[in-house]
Each structure stands twice: as structure tokens, then as C-alpha cells.
Design a protein around this motif. Structure first.
Motif, mmCIF file in Angstrom:
data_model
loop_
_atom_site.group_PDB
_atom_site.id
_atom_site.type_symbol
_atom_site.label_atom_id
_atom_site.label_comp_id
_atom_site.label_asym_id
_atom_site.label_seq_id
_atom_site.Cartn_x
_atom_site.Cartn_y
_atom_site.Cartn_z
ATOM 1 N N MET A 54 68.125 25.208 8.860
ATOM 2 C CA MET A 54 66.780 24.665 8.310
ATOM 3 C C MET A 54 65.862 24.515 9.615
ATOM 4 O O MET A 54 66.359 23.717 10.279
ATOM 5 N N SER A 55 64.476 24.892 9.267
ATOM 6 C CA SER A 55 63.716 24.781 10.710
ATOM 7 C C SER A 55 62.845 23.547 10.096
ATOM 8 O O SER A 55 62.498 22.980 8.948
ATOM 9 N N THR A 56 62.321 22.808 11.181
ATOM 10 C CA THR A 56 61.653 21.436 11.255
ATOM 11 C C THR A 56 60.113 22.024 11.028
ATOM 12 O O THR A 56 59.581 22.974 11.785
ATOM 13 N N ILE A 57 59.191 21.587 9.953
ATOM 14 C CA ILE A 57 58.006 21.924 9.925
ATOM 15 C C ILE A 57 57.030 20.710 10.490
ATOM 16 O O ILE A 57 57.422 19.699 9.995
ATOM 17 N N ALA A 58 56.285 21.031 11.158
ATOM 18 C CA ALA A 58 55.190 19.935 11.800
ATOM 19 C C ALA A 58 54.687 19.073 10.423
ATOM 20 O O ALA A 58 54.237 19.773 9.570
ATOM 21 N N PRO A 59 54.420 17.885 10.333
ATOM 22 C CA PRO A 59 53.810 17.172 9.201
ATOM 23 C C PRO A 59 52.662 17.679 8.912
ATOM 24 O O PRO A 59 52.171 17.506 7.768
ATOM 25 N N ASP A 60 51.704 17.971 9.791
ATOM 26 C CA ASP A 60 50.203 18.508 9.518
ATOM 27 C C ASP A 60 50.287 19.988 9.184
ATOM 28 O O ASP A 60 49.173 20.450 8.635
ATOM 29 N N ARG A 61 51.467 20.628 9.050
ATOM 30 C CA ARG A 61 51.141 22.100 8.714
ATOM 31 C C ARG A 61 52.761 22.308 7.582
ATOM 32 O O ARG A 61 53.727 22.344 7.955
ATOM 33 N N VAL A 62 52.353 22.513 6.406
ATOM 34 C CA VAL A 62 53.255 22.706 5.282
ATOM 35 C C VAL A 62 53.255 24.246 4.958
ATOM 36 O O VAL A 62 52.234 24.837 4.885
ATOM 37 N N GLN A 63 54.462 24.700 5.402
ATOM 38 C CA GLN A 63 54.668 26.133 4.990
ATOM 39 C C GLN A 63 55.174 26.411 3.585
ATOM 40 O O GLN A 63 55.900 25.642 3.065
ATOM 41 N N VAL A 64 54.426 27.461 2.991
ATOM 42 C CA VAL A 64 54.762 27.805 1.522
ATOM 43 C C VAL A 64 55.554 28.894 1.577
ATOM 44 O O VAL A 64 55.099 30.018 2.228
ATOM 45 N N CYS A 65 56.313 29.180 0.512
ATOM 46 C CA CYS A 65 56.789 30.861 0.192
ATOM 47 C C CYS A 65 56.625 30.936 -1.231
ATOM 48 O O CYS A 65 56.801 29.834 -2.059
ATOM 49 N N ARG A 66 56.310 32.016 -1.547
ATOM 50 C CA ARG A 66 56.303 32.204 -2.968
ATOM 51 C C ARG A 66 56.804 33.539 -3.500
ATOM 52 O O ARG A 66 56.761 34.363 -2.316
ATOM 53 N N ASN A 67 57.126 33.682 -4.665
ATOM 54 C CA ASN A 67 58.000 34.763 -5.276
ATOM 55 C C ASN A 67 57.025 35.887 -5.805
ATOM 56 O O ASN A 67 56.120 35.464 -6.803
ATOM 57 N N VAL A 68 56.809 36.810 -5.311
ATOM 58 C CA VAL A 68 55.818 37.850 -5.737
ATOM 59 C C VAL A 68 55.948 38.226 -7.127
ATOM 60 O O VAL A 68 54.983 38.311 -7.983
ATOM 61 N N MET A 69 57.291 38.321 -7.753
ATOM 62 C CA MET A 69 57.688 38.574 -8.733
ATOM 63 C C MET A 69 57.052 37.610 -10.118
ATOM 64 O O MET A 69 56.573 38.125 -11.161
ATOM 65 N N GLU A 70 57.071 36.450 -9.636
ATOM 66 C CA GLU A 70 56.087 35.451 -10.442
ATOM 67 C C GLU A 70 54.944 35.740 -10.971
ATOM 68 O O GLU A 70 54.519 35.651 -12.208
ATOM 69 N N THR A 71 54.158 36.504 -10.063
ATOM 70 C CA THR A 71 52.779 36.813 -10.148
ATOM 71 C C THR A 71 52.730 38.128 -11.039
ATOM 72 O O THR A 71 51.960 38.188 -12.192
ATOM 73 N N LEU A 72 53.541 38.971 -10.757
ATOM 74 C CA LEU A 72 53.648 40.149 -11.422
ATOM 75 C C LEU A 72 54.096 39.963 -13.136
ATOM 76 O O LEU A 72 53.526 40.584 -13.809
ATOM 77 N N VAL A 73 55.095 39.147 -13.012
ATOM 78 C CA VAL A 73 55.513 38.982 -14.427
ATOM 79 C C VAL A 73 54.414 38.193 -15.453
ATOM 80 O O VAL A 73 54.355 38.676 -16.486
ATOM 81 N N SER A 74 53.942 37.276 -14.682
ATOM 82 C CA SER A 74 52.819 36.560 -15.380
ATOM 83 C C SER A 74 51.761 37.414 -15.838
ATOM 84 O O SER A 74 51.211 37.616 -17.032
ATOM 85 N N GLU A 75 51.331 38.384 -14.796
ATOM 86 C CA GLU A 75 50.221 39.479 -15.336
ATOM 87 C C GLU A 75 50.652 40.271 -16.608
ATOM 88 O O GLU A 75 50.067 40.428 -17.629
ATOM 89 N N GLU A 76 51.967 40.736 -16.430
ATOM 90 C CA GLU A 76 52.704 41.613 -17.432
ATOM 91 C C GLU A 76 52.720 40.948 -18.808
ATOM 92 O O GLU A 76 52.474 41.512 -19.785
ATOM 93 N N ILE A 77 53.185 39.767 -18.733
ATOM 94 C CA ILE A 77 53.146 38.875 -20.047
ATOM 95 C C ILE A 77 51.794 38.864 -20.768
ATOM 96 O O ILE A 77 51.833 39.085 -21.695
ATOM 97 N N GLU A 78 51.013 38.536 -19.830
ATOM 98 C CA GLU A 78 49.436 38.432 -20.450
ATOM 99 C C GLU A 78 49.089 39.921 -20.884
ATOM 100 O O GLU A 78 48.732 39.796 -22.226
#
Length: 170
Positions: free
Chosen positions: A1-25
Motif C-alpha cells: 500500500m502506498s503512502t499518499i501525501a496529506p495535501d494530495r488525495v488520489q482517487v480511483c474510479r470505476n468507469v463501469m459505474e458511469t457507463l452503467v448509470s448512463e445505460e440505466i437512464e
């Protein structure tokens, strides 16, 4: 597990969530309005997402790559997973659901777990983020005077020592 500097929060997101949400709509728009409004989108999302691979990205370039890959390789699967999810959710409209509490990111989840553990350790259910420092300080002072019984005396002893070394208990 890597350490993230407190002033820089790194985010990861699942592309599928966006595509599934759009398809649901898109698919709900094809249904009669009364039916579309009666469907719980979160249940549809959950059902569909559990049948699709996760495609995470942590950078813009990665997001674009995963988005392109998802549309090319999984477009038909997304469409079918959402269609199946809508059918499955419609089949059981009287199902009683207790939704999960919302949370932010993994750090928020970890923070809430830590707060719950502190509530237990300090034997104070009123502990919150807004009164954390005051409650911890009072608890450490009580513990240093022997006025507090703890489930974890070693932890309290280390905490008291640390607070004392930094001058908080003087």
C-alpha cells in the motif's frame, strides 16, 4: 500500500459505474413513465455492476483508455446487464430494503471505523468529529488520574505518555 501525501488525495474510479448509470437512464426512458419512476435505480445499478467487470482508472489518460475499452469490449454486456437488472428489480417490487448508509471514499470509511473504535475505547457514544479533541483530552486526563477504566490500558498508557511529552497534559 502506498503512502499518499496529506495535501494530495488520489482517487480511483470505476468507469463501469458511469457507463452503467448512463445505460440505466437510457433504458428507463424507454419504459412507461409510471413504471420507470417505480424502479429503484440503485438496485438496478447494484445488480448490473455485480455482473460486469470492474475497470478502474486513477488518471485522466487511464480514464479515457478504460472508457474506450469498456465501450468497445463491453457495450453489449452493459446493455444486457442493465436490461436484466431492470427485469429482476421489477419482479420483486414489494421487497423491503434497508439501504446502506452513504459514504465518501475509502478514507472516509476508514475515518468512520476509527471514530467508532474510539467511541468504544473511550466509552463515550457522544464522541463525534466536532468534539473529538476535547473528548480525547478529557479521557486522557481522567485516565492519567486513574479515573477511567479502559478495555485497552496499554493503548491509553501510550497515548497518555505521548500527550504528556507534547505538553498537552500540563
Amino acid at each position: 500500500m502506498s503512502t499518499i501525501a496529506p495535501d494530495r488525495v488520489q482517487v480511483c474510479r470505476n468507469v463501469m459505474e458511469t457507463l452503467v448509470s448512463e445505460e440505466i437512464e437510457a433504458q428507463l426512458l424507454l419504459l412507461p413513465p409510471r413504471v420507470g419512476k417505480s424502479i429503484n435505480k440503485i438496485d438496478v445499478m447494484t445488480y448490473a455492476m455485480n455482473r460486469l467487470p470492474a475497470l478502474y482508472a486513477s488518471s485522466q489518460k487511464g480514464w479515457q483508455y478504460q472508457m474506450s475499452r469498456a465501450e468497445k469490449d463491453y457495450g453489449q454486456q452493459i446493455l444486457l446487464a442493465v436490461r436484466q437488472a431492470i427485469i429482476a428489480v421489477q419482479r420483486d417490487p414489494l421487497r423491503r430494503v434497508i439501504p446502506l448508509k452513504p459514504h465518501g471514499d475509502v478514507q472516509s470509511q476508514a475515518a468512520e471505523v476509527a471514530l467508532d473504535k474510539l467511541k468504544e475505547l473511550l466509552q463515550n457514544e457522544q464522541l463525534s468529529w466536532s468534539n473529538l479533541v476535547v473528548v480525547v483530552e478529557q479521557s486522557l486526563i481522567k485516565a492519567s488520574r486513574g479515573e477511567m477504566k479502559s478495555k485497552s490500558p496499554r493503548f491509553l498508557a501510550r497515548s497518555i505518555d505521548m500527550w504528556d511529552r507534547h505538553g498537552y497534559l500540563r
